[in-house]
Design a protein around this motif. Structure first.
Motif, PDB file in Angstrom:
ATOM      1  N   THR A  26     -22.699  78.652  19.177  1.00 11.77           N
ATOM      2  CA  THR A  26     -23.382  77.884  20.218  1.00 11.77           C
ATOM      3  C   THR A  26     -22.435  77.241  21.224  1.00 11.77           C
ATOM      4  O   THR A  26     -22.879  76.593  22.144  1.00 11.77           O
ATOM      5  N   ASN A  59     -43.628  76.539  45.028  1.00 10.21           N
ATOM      6  CA  ASN A  59     -44.187  75.198  45.129  1.00 10.21           C
ATOM      7  C   ASN A  59     -43.279  74.137  44.518  1.00 10.21           C
ATOM      8  O   ASN A  59     -43.681  73.332  43.689  1.00 10.21           O
ATOM      9  N   HIS A  60     -42.031  74.174  44.912  1.00 11.46           N
ATOM     10  CA  HIS A  60     -41.034  73.179  44.523  1.00 11.46           C
ATOM     11  C   HIS A  60     -40.629  73.214  43.057  1.00 11.46           C
ATOM     12  O   HIS A  60     -39.868  72.378  42.605  1.00 11.46           O
ATOM     13  N   VAL A  88     -35.566  70.425  36.631  1.00 12.40           N
ATOM     14  CA  VAL A  88     -35.676  69.298  37.529  1.00 12.40           C
ATOM     15  C   VAL A  88     -34.379  69.158  38.307  1.00 12.40           C
ATOM     16  O   VAL A  88     -33.299  69.173  37.731  1.00 12.40           O
ATOM     17  N   GLU A 128     -21.351  53.212  32.745  1.00  8.86           N
ATOM     18  CA  GLU A 128     -21.999  53.795  31.555  1.00  8.86           C
ATOM     19  C   GLU A 128     -21.953  52.791  30.431  1.00  8.86           C
ATOM     20  O   GLU A 128     -21.016  52.747  29.647  1.00  8.86           O
TER      21      GLU A 128
ATOM     22  N   VAL B 297     -24.007  60.940  27.058  1.00 10.07           N
ATOM     23  CA  VAL B 297     -24.584  60.224  28.184  1.00 10.07           C
ATOM     24  C   VAL B 297     -24.212  58.758  28.142  1.00 10.07           C
ATOM     25  O   VAL B 297     -24.169  58.101  29.152  1.00 10.07           O
ATOM     26  N   GLU B 383     -23.905  71.862  20.385  1.00  9.47           N
ATOM     27  CA  GLU B 383     -25.172  71.709  21.083  1.00  9.47           C
ATOM     28  C   GLU B 383     -26.227  71.115  20.150  1.00  9.47           C
ATOM     29  O   GLU B 383     -26.108  71.197  18.928  1.00  9.47           O
ATOM     30  N   LYS B 385     -29.060  72.284  19.456  1.00  6.01           N
ATOM     31  CA  LYS B 385     -29.677  73.280  18.571  1.00  6.01           C
ATOM     32  C   LYS B 385     -28.771  73.610  17.388  1.00  6.01           C
ATOM     33  O   LYS B 385     -29.258  73.992  16.333  1.00  6.01           O
ATOM     34  N   ARG B 550     -45.715  71.306  33.628  1.00  6.70           N
ATOM     35  CA  ARG B 550     -45.202  70.631  34.802  1.00  6.70           C
ATOM     36  C   ARG B 550     -46.238  70.714  35.916  1.00  6.70           C
ATOM     37  O   ARG B 550     -46.710  71.781  36.254  1.00  6.70           O
ATOM     38  N   VAL B 552     -47.224  69.930  39.871  1.00  2.00           N
ATOM     39  CA  VAL B 552     -46.753  69.572  41.202  1.00  2.00           C
ATOM     40  C   VAL B 552     -47.938  68.928  41.903  1.00  2.00           C
ATOM     41  O   VAL B 552     -48.955  69.574  42.156  1.00  2.00           O
ATOM     42  N   LYS B 559     -54.670  67.316  39.560  1.00  2.00           N
ATOM     43  CA  LYS B 559     -54.619  68.539  38.778  1.00  2.00           C
ATOM     44  C   LYS B 559     -54.924  68.172  37.339  1.00  2.00           C
ATOM     45  O   LYS B 559     -54.755  67.023  36.939  1.00  2.00           O
ATOM     46  N   ASP B 607     -26.029  55.100  40.883  1.00  4.53           N
ATOM     47  CA  ASP B 607     -26.244  56.135  41.886  1.00  4.53           C
ATOM     48  C   ASP B 607     -27.155  57.240  41.343  1.00  4.53           C
ATOM     49  O   ASP B 607     -26.861  58.419  41.417  1.00  4.53           O
ATOM     50  N   TYR B 609     -31.510  57.892  39.714  1.00  7.57           N
ATOM     51  CA  TYR B 609     -32.872  57.395  39.717  1.00  7.57           C
ATOM     52  C   TYR B 609     -33.304  56.997  38.320  1.00  7.57           C
ATOM     53  O   TYR B 609     -32.990  57.668  37.345  1.00  7.57           O
ATOM     54  N   LYS B 611     -36.218  56.924  35.879  1.00 10.42           N
ATOM     55  CA  LYS B 611     -37.484  57.640  35.748  1.00 10.42           C
ATOM     56  C   LYS B 611     -38.101  57.260  34.422  1.00 10.42           C
ATOM     57  O   LYS B 611     -37.794  57.860  33.397  1.00 10.42           O
ATOM     58  N   LEU B 628     -40.596  63.550  37.262  1.00  9.51           N
ATOM     59  CA  LEU B 628     -39.311  64.232  37.326  1.00  9.51           C
ATOM     60  C   LEU B 628     -38.681  64.080  38.696  1.00  9.51           C
ATOM     61  O   LEU B 628     -37.478  63.916  38.826  1.00  9.51           O
ATOM     62  N   ASP B 629     -39.521  64.129  39.721  1.00  9.67           N
ATOM     63  CA  ASP B 629     -38.968  64.100  41.064  1.00  9.67           C
ATOM     64  C   ASP B 629     -40.090  63.750  42.028  1.00  9.67           C
ATOM     65  O   ASP B 629     -41.256  64.019  41.762  1.00  9.67           O
ATOM     66  N   GLN B 631     -40.726  64.464  46.051  1.00  9.00           N
ATOM     67  CA  GLN B 631     -40.111  65.177  47.172  1.00  9.00           C
ATOM     68  C   GLN B 631     -40.837  64.871  48.465  1.00  9.00           C
ATOM     69  O   GLN B 631     -42.042  64.673  48.468  1.00  9.00           O
ATOM     70  N   GLN B 740     -44.792  64.842  47.467  1.00  8.83           N
ATOM     71  CA  GLN B 740     -45.412  65.314  46.233  1.00  8.83           C
ATOM     72  C   GLN B 740     -44.588  64.922  45.015  1.00  8.83           C
ATOM     73  O   GLN B 740     -43.378  64.772  45.065  1.00  8.83           O
TER      74      GLN B 740
END
Lengths: 130, 779
Positions: A26, A59-60, A88, A128, B297, B383, B385, B550, B552, B559, B607, B609, B611, B628-629, B631, B740
């Protein structure tokens, strides 16, 4: 008594082998543009974003852009590669100096599973927290 | 005297007291018994000073003393008091102070319960406190900053959460507490007296284990409800470094129980006690050394304390290994353990082995970035997994030995002919494994696991005393697997996992019913193990069977997903404002409308977002709405720029050079200029738009950039702490279609079972610690 040590040794050897092999399987290697095109498994490649090429489609939900080799001395001749990303878009994508793309080559271009953006003024250090 | 100096002074007093008590305890331990009380007095003074130092740091935060770098970096004057308190442990410096203060107080456990080990244990414990104090000297939270900024940089909004207020203290109590059994076991080794260290250490290990679990669970829950990526556990090195000591502490608890009953495994328990403490320091080193900064992270950067941490590890390792290797006492070896597979003690031993292997593997993989940095130019990490592919079989084996430990009895010997039953079991298991490999996608590790599970269960089924209970338990497991199958689970691995976990849980139900309510504390172990099975099911269900889609969503359109029509109605404020909410309305099939309010806003500090998802809780699942975003917001015509940054907008090149303070207040108010350079079609212009306080608060004045071009620049916001500004240049962005929202809606089954099970495990651990501490005081 002997059986105890034999079983113990077998377990330890089996586990070490398992651990190392699972890891090797992996691990994601950093590769060049040329290697990335022929990769069979997931690899990581670093490059600059050609902002003129950035396009949102489907569509984005999909992001397509051209990645160029920032290591090339002559930027006009730098190696380029089409990246397709269905995830994303990272919040600071449009400020990126370079981007790390993790994924596999696909029929229409390199399909990214993950984008890691490197920004010019990303705080070194204190941000961080935890 | 700067406002930080009292704090530094208190740290120095603590050092003096830690040194004094350490030396006095040592002299006393070496024979001058009458000095012991002096040592205690010095130690109590150390507690006072450490508490006073922490109180001083709290005071600096509460009084917004931004002249202190640490206070400046992690707080601001608009922060609510609750988060001002948690800002204390928002950065490394403060956490070491917290750790040291907790450590000081926990030394009282040794003084109160330490019995014959008190004196020597305090020698080692003082040494540990000294190391923590050296850390505080190297990276001090009391350092003054050069100038006194008018406002602090603020607290990362991710940390502005209830669980992040209490998670670090719980974690650091656990870290600090792991040193207590370590000090006790070192004292036992020095004194060659192993008669009661175990009895004292067992409840302490139990509480350490409880705190590690609780802290990890809080961290996971926090990640789940604030980070928005939908999970609670990512095998991040920071998580792993507290996960591994927890797993080892679980193994140790069982080892200690075996030692208490049979006198075996003494050396293993001593080593495990030492190991847990060393793992805590090693984990601190791993996550704070900067080694992992590319992989985690939330790992820390190196603030220069690496050398101290490394010497901390090396000194403790040398001391413990040294003394252990020189002890060859007959008493240390303990009694010979009889490996008989029909006994409960064997099941406990097997379970311990699995826990040790799990801990070792996670530790190895977490350390890989650290190891591989010496082997190649590009260090690599394991990873998620990889971890999962390993944790899944381990969880099945843990379920197996949970089942056996509950069904088998201490000291019981089996009636079946092991050789004959093993042969049959081996054959049947081989067939079963071959069938599952044939019908399902199974890797080698999983195949081995299936084989081990089957052969073990079948061997025990040959024993006619064990058979009825085992069959009974397996029936519950099978029923569970069938229900999972009906609900759509098809993977053989997952079905076996659910079946095995439920089999394990079911075996503890009868003993819980028998012992509650009369023998509540004794039911603790059964309760814990029952809940562990459910916890495993919760983990599997919420991760393997989480599914989402997901959406949009253009503004004012809806939706449908998971039986709801979800409409995006815009934002509560601006995306640049903290705590800006996304306005969603969910219309159910019955027509009932529910508001959902995820958050989405820019955080200059990082710097990026913020969420934050909206979670709609149901009994069997969570509906998780993660933005997620967004736009095409009109607000995106704003540019966030940091000092020195150059950006391109519609053919216009924009550079922000620096701020200039034009007026500091008084009659003319505060005004700040931003030095900027623009370039358009080969022409350059240097302008300085101004941001000034007015009757309606701060405002920017639009300023023309070129005499003959329409462009104007206006400062929208100044973020002095980040060295950044937000500007707008009207006209550079054509107004596009409405904005959106990209929304990930997912269903997470079984997640509440997981939280509930963790609470029950914690409750069980509290009960058993309560019982064992009770035994300790009554002698």
């Amino acid at each position: 008594m002997k059986a105890k040590y034999i079983i113990g040794t077998i377990i330890i050897i089996a586990f070490t082998a398992w651990g190392v092999s699972a890891f090797l399987k992996t691990t994601v290697r950093y590769v060049s543009f040329a290697e990335a095109r022929d990769a069979r498994q997931t690899v990581q490649v670093v490059g600059g974003i050609d902002f003129g090429s950035v396009e949102y489609s489907d569509n984005h939900a999909q992001l397509v852009f051209t990645l160029y080799d920032i290591k090339a001395t002559d930027s006009a001749k730098a190696d380029r590669m089409k990246i397709i990303y269905n995830g994303v878009v990272p919040g600071n994508f449009d400020q990126a100096t370079s981007v790390l793309v993790r994924g596999k080559p696909g029929p229409d271009g390199f399909v990214a599973e993950q984008l890691l953006v490197k920004c010019p003024s990303k705080y070194q250090g204190m941000d961080e927290d935890y | 005297m700067t406002s930080g100096q009292p704090g530094e002074l208190l740290v120095f007093f603590s050092i003096a007291m830690a040194l004094l008590s350490g030396v006095v305890f040592l002299v006393s331990a070496l024979g001058k018994r009458n000095l012991y009380n002096l040592g205690i007095r010095a130690y109590l003074m150390q507690i006072v000073f450490s508490t006073a130092a922490s109180a001083w740091l709290f005071y600096l935060f509460l009084s917004h003393n931004f002249g202190i770098e640490y206070v400046y970096s992690y707080s601001s004057s608009d922060l609510p008091i609750f988060y001002l308190i948690s800002a204390f442990w928002a950065g490394q410096e403060g956490t070491y102070l917290l750790w040291f203060m907790m450590s000081s107080w926990l030394g009282l456990i040794i003084l109160k319960y330490g019995r014959q080990y008190r004196n020597w244990a305090m020698v080692f414990y003082s040494l540990i406190n000294l190391f923590l104090l050296v850390m505080l000297i190297v990276i001090s939270p009391f350092k003054a900053s050069g100038a006194i900024p008018p406002e602090g940089a603020g607290l990362n909004p991710l940390l502005q959460d209830f669980w992040m207020v209490i998670h670090p203290p719980v974690m650091f109590v656990a870290y600090a507490m792991s040193a207590v059994p370590f000090a006790l076991v070192m004292a036992a080794l020095v004194k060659r007296d192993y008669s009661s260290w175990l009895k004292i250490s067992l409840p302490i290990i139990g509480i350490t284990s409880l705190l590690l679990l609780a802290a990890n669970a809080m961290g996971g829950y926090w990640a789940y409800k604030t980070m928005g990526w939908g999970g609670y556990w990512a095998w991040d090195p920071v998580e792993n470094t507290s996960f591994v000591p927890w797993i080892i502490s679980l193994a140790l608890i069982h080892g200690m129980i075996l030692e208490k009953k049979f006198g075996s495994f003494r050396r293993l328990n001593i080593l495990s006690t030492v190991l847990i403490f060393l793992l805590v320091i090693y984990g601190t080193f791993l996550t704070r050394s900067g080694v992992l900064s590319d992989f985690s992270v939330h790992s820390f950067v190196d603030l220069g304390a690496n050398a101290v941490l490394i010497s901390f590890i090396l000194v403790m390792l040398t001391l413990s290994a040294g003394i252990f290797l020189f002890r060859h006492d007959r008493e240390l070896v303990g009694k010979q353990f009889i490996y008989n597979i029909y006994t409960r003690e064997f099941a406990l031993f097997a379970g311990m082995t699995v826990l040790f292997l799990l801990g070792a593997m996670v530790l190895f993989w977490s350390s890989l970035p650290f190891i591989t940095q010496y082997l190649s130019e590009t260090p690599s990490a394991a990873e998620i997994k990889t971890y999962n592919s390993f944790a899944l079989p381990m969880a099945i084996l843990i379920s197996l030995f949970l089942t056996l430990s509950s069904i088998l009895k201490y000291g019981d010997r089996g009636k079946a002919n092991l050789r004959k039953s093993a042969l049959w079991a081996g054959l049947l298991a081989l067939l079963g494994t071959a069938a599952s490999v044939f019908f399902g996608e199974i890797d080698a590790a999983m195949a081995v696991t299936i084989f081990i599970y089957m052969i073990t269960i079948i061997i025990y089924l040959f024993d006619k005393d064990i058979r009825p209970k085992l069959l009974n338990a397996l029936a519950y497991g099978l029923a569970g697997a069938i229900i999972a199958f009906v609900f759509g689970a098809r993977s053989i691995t997952n079905l076996l996992f659910i079946g095995a976990a439920l089999t394990a849980s079911s075996t503890f139900v009868s003993s819980i019913i028998r012992m509650i309510p009369k023998e509540m504390p004794r039911a603790a172990a059964a309760l814990c193990h029952f809940a562990v099975g459910l916890m495993l099911i919760g983990i599997l269900a919420s991760s393997a069977y989480s599914h989402g889609e997901r959406l949009v969503l253009p503004r004012d359109q809806s939706k449908s997903a998971f039986g709801y029509d979800i409409e995006y109605q815009g934002l509560s404020g601006s995306i640049m404002q903290a705590n800006n909410e996304v306005l969603l309305t969910m219309t159910g099939e019955s027509g009932a409308k529910i508001d959902a309010r995820p958050q989405f806003f820019y955080v200059a500090r990082t710097d990026g977002y913020m969420k934050k998802p909206h979670i709609k809780k149901e009994a069997l699942y969570d509906l998780y709405l993660a933005p997620l975003d967004i736009q095409g917001l009109p607000d995106s015509s704003r540019l966030i720029m940091k000092k020195g940054q150059i950006r391109e907008v519609a053919g216009l090149s924009v550079k922000f050079i620096d701020f200039r303070m034009l007026s500091h207040g008084g009659d003319s108010g505060v005004s700040v200029g931003a030095q900027m350079e623009f370039e358009f079609e080969g022409r350059k212009a240097s302008v300085e738009p101004i941001f000034a306080s007015g009757p309606n608060g701060f405002e920017g004045q639009p300023l023309k950039i070129f005499d003959d071009e329409p462009y104007e620049v206006k400062i929208e916001q100044v973020m002095a702490g980040e060295g950044a500004i937000v500007i707008s240049i009207p006209g550079t962005f054509e107004s596009g279609p409405p904005d959106q929202l990209i929304l990930e809606v997912s269903k997470k089954p079984g997640i509440n079972l997981l939280w509930l099970a963790i609470i029950v495990v914690c409750f069980g651990l509290v009960l058993s610690a309560y019982r064992r501490f009770g035994e300790l005081s009554t002698k």
